[in-house]
Design a protein around this motif. Sequence first.
Motif, mmCIF file in Angstrom:
data_model
loop_
_atom_site.group_PDB
_atom_site.id
_atom_site.type_symbol
_atom_site.label_atom_id
_atom_site.label_comp_id
_atom_site.label_asym_id
_atom_site.label_seq_id
_atom_site.Cartn_x
_atom_site.Cartn_y
_atom_site.Cartn_z
ATOM 1 N N ALA A 350 39.730 38.331 28.906
ATOM 2 C CA ALA A 350 40.378 38.873 29.385
ATOM 3 C C ALA A 350 40.941 40.120 29.979
ATOM 4 O O ALA A 350 40.447 41.704 31.274
ATOM 5 N N GLN A 351 40.847 41.052 29.002
ATOM 6 C CA GLN A 351 41.859 42.719 28.745
ATOM 7 C C GLN A 351 41.409 43.250 28.906
ATOM 8 O O GLN A 351 40.271 44.168 29.964
ATOM 9 N N SER A 352 39.742 42.986 27.668
ATOM 10 C CA SER A 352 39.265 44.145 27.676
ATOM 11 C C SER A 352 38.272 44.272 29.236
ATOM 12 O O SER A 352 37.767 45.235 29.231
ATOM 13 N N ARG A 353 38.214 43.336 29.808
ATOM 14 C CA ARG A 353 37.423 43.341 31.296
ATOM 15 C C ARG A 353 37.969 43.981 32.490
ATOM 16 O O ARG A 353 37.512 43.855 33.492
ATOM 17 N N GLU A 354 39.734 44.005 32.497
ATOM 18 C CA GLU A 354 40.317 44.490 33.110
ATOM 19 C C GLU A 354 40.040 45.687 34.014
ATOM 20 O O GLU A 354 39.604 46.212 35.175
ATOM 21 N N GLY A 355 39.630 46.395 33.523
ATOM 22 C CA GLY A 355 39.265 48.241 33.219
ATOM 23 C C GLY A 355 37.729 48.360 34.342
ATOM 24 O O GLY A 355 37.965 48.662 35.210
ATOM 25 N N ASP A 356 37.061 47.760 33.469
ATOM 26 C CA ASP A 356 35.616 47.777 34.551
ATOM 27 C C ASP A 356 35.892 46.747 36.162
ATOM 28 O O ASP A 356 35.351 47.640 36.485
ATOM 29 N N TYR A 357 36.460 45.592 36.538
ATOM 30 C CA TYR A 357 36.511 45.490 37.014
ATOM 31 C C TYR A 357 37.634 46.260 38.172
ATOM 32 O O TYR A 357 37.016 46.506 39.160
ATOM 33 N N ARG A 358 38.442 46.644 37.996
ATOM 34 C CA ARG A 358 39.025 48.040 38.780
ATOM 35 C C ARG A 358 38.430 48.786 39.677
ATOM 36 O O ARG A 358 38.892 49.549 40.615
ATOM 37 N N ARG A 359 37.804 49.244 38.181
ATOM 38 C CA ARG A 359 36.625 51.055 38.751
ATOM 39 C C ARG A 359 35.744 50.118 39.605
ATOM 40 O O ARG A 359 35.462 51.122 40.025
ATOM 41 N N THR A 360 35.250 49.254 39.010
ATOM 42 C CA THR A 360 34.385 48.836 40.054
ATOM 43 C C THR A 360 34.582 48.291 41.778
ATOM 44 O O THR A 360 34.735 48.776 42.744
ATOM 45 N N TYR A 361 35.448 47.296 41.499
ATOM 46 C CA TYR A 361 36.479 47.101 43.037
ATOM 47 C C TYR A 361 37.064 48.235 43.732
ATOM 48 O O TYR A 361 36.855 48.307 45.389
#
Length: 421
Positions: A350-361
Amino acid sequence: MASDNASEDHRFDVVIAGGGLVGASLAVALRDSGLTVAVVEPVEARSDQQPSFDERHTALAPTSRRFFTNLGLWPAIEPGVEPIEQIHVSDRGHGGFTRLTAEAEGLPALGHVAPNRVLGQALRPAMEAAATLFCPARIIDSHAQYAADDNDDAARLIGRKVRIATDSGETTLTTRLLVVADGVHSTTRAALGIDTRERDYGQSAVIANVRAERPHKGMAYERFTPEGPLAVLPAAGGRVSIVWPLPTETAEWMAWETSDATFLARLQATFGWRLGKLEAVGKRSLYPLAAVTATEFATDRAVVLGNAAHALHPVGGQGLNLALRDVAALAEALGGATDPGDADLLSAYAQSREGDYRRTYAFTDGLVRLFSNDSLALAAIRNIGLTALDLIPPARRLLMKQGTGAAGNVPPLCQDQEATS
C-alpha cells in the motif's frame, strides 16, 4: 463454476471479488505464483450488464501494453486496438495548443485505444485457466478468521471467511487474502469498514462511437472546454470514440433525449472540423463522474484494487492504467510470499503505491480544475502553458512521463522485459 454443495468449504490463498478487467488481470498475473486463486463475479461475461467487457473504449498507456505483453495476452488484444501516434491538446476559444507525437518521444506509439470487449475476450479465458471462477455469484459477507497463538493467549488473524451466494445455494470460501476489485460502489469494501473520500465533479460523461468524414490517422484529441474536457480517440474501423464530460443535466439530455442530428451538431460545434463533418453516432452511454478514493488500500488480510480503490476523472485516460500498475505491483509482492495476507507485506504494498496514486490524482484533478472554467486569468495561464509545452521539449517530456505511466517506480510487469533483462 459454482459449488453444488452449499455447505462445502473451499480453501484458497487468494479470493478476488470481481472478475472485470482489474480482477481478471490480477488472476492472470498470479497464475505462475504457486498460489491458489478464486474469483467471485456476479455477472456472466456475455451479459449486457457486464460493464467491464462492453463497447466502451479505453486508452492503454505503454505501461499497460507492456503489462499485457508480459502476460502473453497482447497478441490476442493487438488486432482489435488502434495505436495513438499523436495527441493534439487544445483549449476551445483560445489560441494555445500542443501536439505530442510518438516519433518525437522515441516511442512506437503514445498508447493504444482498445474496446473493453476486446480486452475481455483476451482476459476471460486466461482468468478461467488461472483461477477457480464462481460465476454468477455474489459475496454476502466476509469476516476475519482467527487462531490461537501457540506462545500466548492472544488470537492470531490467519485469514478471512467469505460467504457467497450462487445459483445452487450458499458457499463459504476460506482465504488468506481477500482482494476487493468489484467497482466504485463496492459492497465488499464497505463490509470491510473501509470508508471513501469523494469529489463530485457535478458532471457525467457521454460516451459514444462516431464516424467522421476524414480518417483520424492515429490522432487523439483532448479538447478543453468550460464545460469539461472532450476526448476524441482513434478507434478501429476508422471510427473515433468520444468521452464528453458535461454538467449532469446537460449530459442526460444529450445522451438520452436528443436526436442523432442534434447530438452531432452540438459535438461538431464543441470539437470543430479537424476530422471534417461528423457523420454518424452509435449508441450513447452515460457515466456519472466523481473522484472516489478508499481511505485504506489494505487492511486485515484484504487489499482494495481498481475503481474500488480509486476512481478518477477520465481526463487523460489514467484510471485503468493506474489500476494495472497496482495489479502488477501486487502480483510481484505476492509472487514470492509464503503468506499472501501478511500484514507487513500488505502495508509495504500500500505504501509503495501511494506516490503513483497521488501523482495521478493530482494530474487528472488539476487538469479539470485548470481547464474547466471561464476565468480569463486561468485562460491566459493555461494557454501560456500549452504553448510552452509545444516549444520546450523537457516540459513536454515531463507531461509525457505522467501521461504514459512512466513517472515514478514502474512495476517490473509494466516494463519491457527484454530491455530490463
